[in-house]
Scaffold this active site. Structure first.
Site, PDB file in Angstrom:
ATOM      1  N   GLY A  69       0.809  -1.217   0.000  1.00  0.00           N
ATOM      2  CA  GLY A  69       0.000   0.000   0.000  1.00  0.00           C
ATOM      3  C   GLY A  69       0.841   1.265   0.000  1.00  0.00           C
ATOM      4  O   GLY A  69       0.511   2.236  -0.684  1.00  0.00           O
ATOM      5  N   SER A  70       1.922   1.257   0.761  1.00  0.00           N
ATOM      6  CA  SER A  70       2.751   2.469   0.852  1.00  0.00           C
ATOM      7  C   SER A  70       3.316   2.842  -0.516  1.00  0.00           C
ATOM      8  O   SER A  70       3.267   4.008  -0.925  1.00  0.00           O
ATOM      9  CB  SER A  70       3.896   2.260   1.841  1.00  0.00           C
ATOM     10  OG  SER A  70       3.386   1.981   3.131  1.00  0.00           O
ATOM     11  N   ASN A 150      -7.810   3.943   8.908  1.00  0.00           N
ATOM     12  CA  ASN A 150      -7.254   2.772   9.576  1.00  0.00           C
ATOM     13  C   ASN A 150      -7.348   2.840  11.101  1.00  0.00           C
ATOM     14  O   ASN A 150      -7.277   1.822  11.772  1.00  0.00           O
ATOM     15  CB  ASN A 150      -5.795   2.562   9.158  1.00  0.00           C
ATOM     16  CG  ASN A 150      -4.987   3.831   9.189  1.00  0.00           C
ATOM     17  OD1 ASN A 150      -5.347   4.828   8.548  1.00  0.00           O
ATOM     18  ND2 ASN A 150      -3.900   3.818   9.925  1.00  0.00           N
ATOM     19  N   GLN A 178      -7.649   0.054   3.556  1.00  0.00           N
ATOM     20  CA  GLN A 178      -8.540  -0.525   4.570  1.00  0.00           C
ATOM     21  C   GLN A 178      -9.871  -0.974   3.978  1.00  0.00           C
ATOM     22  O   GLN A 178     -10.613  -1.720   4.608  1.00  0.00           O
ATOM     23  CB  GLN A 178      -8.801   0.478   5.706  1.00  0.00           C
ATOM     24  CG  GLN A 178      -7.603   0.741   6.604  1.00  0.00           C
ATOM     25  CD  GLN A 178      -7.247  -0.443   7.492  1.00  0.00           C
ATOM     26  OE1 GLN A 178      -8.094  -1.233   7.893  1.00  0.00           O
ATOM     27  NE2 GLN A 178      -5.967  -0.587   7.803  1.00  0.00           N
ATOM     28  N   SER A 198      -3.603  -3.137  -0.625  1.00  0.00           N
ATOM     29  CA  SER A 198      -2.509  -3.917  -0.057  1.00  0.00           C
ATOM     30  C   SER A 198      -3.041  -5.279   0.383  1.00  0.00           C
ATOM     31  O   SER A 198      -4.024  -5.354   1.135  1.00  0.00           O
ATOM     32  CB  SER A 198      -1.922  -3.171   1.145  1.00  0.00           C
ATOM     33  OG  SER A 198      -0.923  -3.965   1.760  1.00  0.00           O
ATOM     34  N   HIS A 200      -2.073  -7.644   2.438  1.00  0.00           N
ATOM     35  CA  HIS A 200      -2.065  -8.165   3.813  1.00  0.00           C
ATOM     36  C   HIS A 200      -3.168  -7.582   4.693  1.00  0.00           C
ATOM     37  O   HIS A 200      -3.326  -7.992   5.846  1.00  0.00           O
ATOM     38  CB  HIS A 200      -0.683  -8.003   4.456  1.00  0.00           C
ATOM     39  CG  HIS A 200      -0.328  -6.634   4.922  1.00  0.00           C
ATOM     40  ND1 HIS A 200      -0.382  -6.268   6.245  1.00  0.00           N
ATOM     41  CD2 HIS A 200       0.117  -5.544   4.263  1.00  0.00           C
ATOM     42  CE1 HIS A 200       0.028  -5.006   6.374  1.00  0.00           C
ATOM     43  NE2 HIS A 200       0.324  -4.547   5.178  1.00  0.00           N
ATOM     44  N   THR A 236      11.590  -7.936 -11.140  1.00  0.00           N
ATOM     45  CA  THR A 236      10.938  -9.218 -11.418  1.00  0.00           C
ATOM     46  C   THR A 236       9.706  -9.374 -10.538  1.00  0.00           C
ATOM     47  O   THR A 236       9.764  -9.152  -9.326  1.00  0.00           O
ATOM     48  CB  THR A 236      11.933 -10.369 -11.159  1.00  0.00           C
ATOM     49  OG1 THR A 236      13.092 -10.132 -11.954  1.00  0.00           O
ATOM     50  CG2 THR A 236      11.324 -11.712 -11.523  1.00  0.00           C
ATOM     51  N   CYS A 323       1.989   2.059  12.787  1.00  0.00           N
ATOM     52  CA  CYS A 323       3.104   2.948  12.462  1.00  0.00           C
ATOM     53  C   CYS A 323       3.353   3.941  13.586  1.00  0.00           C
ATOM     54  O   CYS A 323       4.472   4.375  13.812  1.00  0.00           O
ATOM     55  CB  CYS A 323       2.816   3.698  11.177  1.00  0.00           C
ATOM     56  SG  CYS A 323       1.961   2.665   9.987  1.00  0.00           S
TER      57      CYS A 323
HETATM   58  C1  LIG Z   1      -1.638  -0.504   6.054  1.00  0.00           C
HETATM   59  C2  LIG Z   1      -1.987   0.762   5.343  1.00  0.00           C
HETATM   60  C3  LIG Z   1      -1.125   1.328   4.392  1.00  0.00           C
HETATM   61  C4  LIG Z   1       0.236   0.756   4.103  1.00  0.00           C
HETATM   62  O1  LIG Z   1       0.162  -0.465   3.412  1.00  0.00           O
HETATM   63  P1  LIG Z   1       1.466  -1.426   3.410  1.00  0.00           P
HETATM   64  O2  LIG Z   1       1.105  -2.511   2.465  1.00  0.00           O
HETATM   65  O3  LIG Z   1       1.646  -1.894   4.802  1.00  0.00           O
HETATM   66  O4  LIG Z   1       2.591  -0.591   2.896  1.00  0.00           O
HETATM   67  C5  LIG Z   1      -1.523   2.478   3.750  1.00  0.00           C
HETATM   68  N1  LIG Z   1      -2.725   3.052   4.007  1.00  0.00           N
HETATM   69  C6  LIG Z   1      -3.576   2.539   4.902  1.00  0.00           C
HETATM   70  C7  LIG Z   1      -4.885   3.204   5.141  1.00  0.00           C
HETATM   71  C8  LIG Z   1      -3.228   1.392   5.614  1.00  0.00           C
HETATM   72  O5  LIG Z   1      -4.084   0.895   6.519  1.00  0.00           O
END
Ligand SMILES: *Cc1c(COP(=O)(O)O)cnc(C)c1O
Length: 388
Positions: A69-70, A150, A178, A198, A200, A236, A323
């Site tokens: 996500g970042s 989040n 989210q 993202s 995870h 890759t 974070c």
């Molecule tokens: C977790 C999160 C991210 C970051 O995603 P990562 O895959 O951990 O880099 C960005 N934005 C929100 C709202 C998140 O909850």
């Protein structure tokens, strides 16, 4: 163990792990290679792209795989900003409650001379499409507003904001990390130009995500190298993680209605129960929030202390975002919705998933009130701190 920190990360489901294992065992080749086994990896990659696009109502060539996500947030914002500067537009609109992946990217752009305007959210953690409409100027190149928060779970009126941006011809990005897999997403109907997700956060693996970028929006590369992802992101491809992400998103989206019903019922039970504790306040709106999000401020205690005590009972929770959990500065989200520094420091976030049960919720409700009493009692006995 009771895991209630699903906003920080989620557990992979057996089907997702299976998809990943199969790929690691059978098609571990480089999808850019020419021989037949590698072409099967390339085929799997195309298949995952088609399936992920379908979940968003996008077309497959609009999906860029990223490390999470970042990275997707960084690339979306920098791309729109660079394209804006070329047209003489350097004004960006966002909100005060974005994730740091967005806020820190915007700070970087500010240092480069962009003008960043952060809209104030209401006390329920929401901004209105009218606020966005009023803020848009001739030189606005980007509106970036998260789909759901989040920390407090507040859900923004994304379709309305998208419609305003489409009308005004401004690129609209939403950090949907989210939301993806938890709330409905349709990039066409919602007029979304750029969207981050993202894996995870919806029971996929960590370190993999995607940026949806509508055809016609020019992309800036963050990673230079080969011409993977149609020249928009070198390196890759992580085929096993991408296959697992596709499986996770499909699984989450196909069970969304039932998961939402189950998880929001648990959430409401938890909110009802914790509200009985004296001197607590719910952060965010009781209704307009992510199905699994619960966030309370407990007067007179430190959220960190409560999280550490809960850990002794095998309950995994958080003070807010993972974070900020390591830093002592109070949550920028809670300050933005008008909480005092003290209330912001006394926050506990419990984020549920469909793996949680009513017994989990009842166990938490059995334990938390006593811990809060204990922490408040300590505080009264400490002569250096103000008694309650
Ligand atoms: C977790 C999160 C991210 C970051 O995603 P990562 O895959 O951990 O880099 C960005 N934005 C929100 C709202 C998140 O909850």
């Amino acid at each position: 163990m009771i895991y209630m920190d699903n906003a920080a990360t989620t557990k992979m489901t057996p089907a997702v792990i299976q998809a990943m294992l199969l790929c690691m065992e059978d098609i571990w080749y480089n999808p850019s290679s020419l021989y037949a086994p590698a072409q099967r990896a390339a085929e799997a990659l195309r298949d995952a792209r088609v399936r992920i696009a379908a979940c968003l109502n996008a077309s497959p060539d609009e999906i860029i795989f990223t490390s999470g996500g970042s990275e997707a947030d960084n690339q979306a914002i920098l791309s729109a900003a660079r394209a804006g500067a070329q047209a003489g537009k350097r004004h960006i609109i966002s909100t005060a409650i974005e994730h740091h992946a967005v806020l820190h990217t915007l700070e970087k752009l500010e240092r480069e001379g962009y003008e960043v305007e952060l809209l104030d959210v209401r006390s329920d953690g929401v901004i209105s499409a009218e606020q966005v409409e009023r803020a848009i100027r001739e030189d606005t190149c980007l509106v970036t507003v998260m789909y759901a928060n989040n920390e407090i779970g507040s859900i923004q009126p994304i379709s309305k904001i998208g419609a305003v941006c489409r009308e005004k011809g401004v690129t609209f990005h939403t950090d949907a990390v989210q939301a993806a897999g938890h709330l409905p997403i349709d990039v066409q109907a919602q007029s979304i130009g750029l969207l981050s997700l993202s894996a995870h956060k919806f029971h996929g693996p960590k370190g993999i995500g995607a940026l949806y970028a509508r055809n016609g929006i020019p992309m800036t590369r963050l990673i230079e190298g080969g011409d993977q992802e149609q020249g928009r992101r070198a390196g890759t491809e992580n085929v096993p993680a991408i296959m697992a992400m596709a499986a996770a998103l499909e699984e989450a989206c196909s069970h969304m209605a039932e998961n939402t019903q189950k998880v929001s019922a648990l959430r409401n039970r938890l909110i009802m129960g914790l509200s009985q504790i004296p001197d607590v306040v719910l952060n965010g709106d009781p209704e307009n929030r992510l199905p699994g999000n619960v966030n309370f401020s407990f007067e007179g205690i430190e959220g960190e202390s409560l999280v550490l005590l809960l850990d002794q009972y095998g309950i995994c929770a958080s003070t807010g975002s993972a974070c900020t959990a390591q830093s002592l500065s109070p949550s920028h989200v809670l300050l933005a919705i008008g909480r005092s520094h003290e209330a912001a420091a006394g926050a506990l976030r419990l984020s549920l998933s469909e793996d949680n049960t009513q017994a989990d919720v009842d166990e938490v409700l059995r334990i938390v009130p006593g811990l809060v009493r204990e922490l408040r009692g300590k505080r009264v006995r400490n002569p250096f701190q103000r008694p309650l």
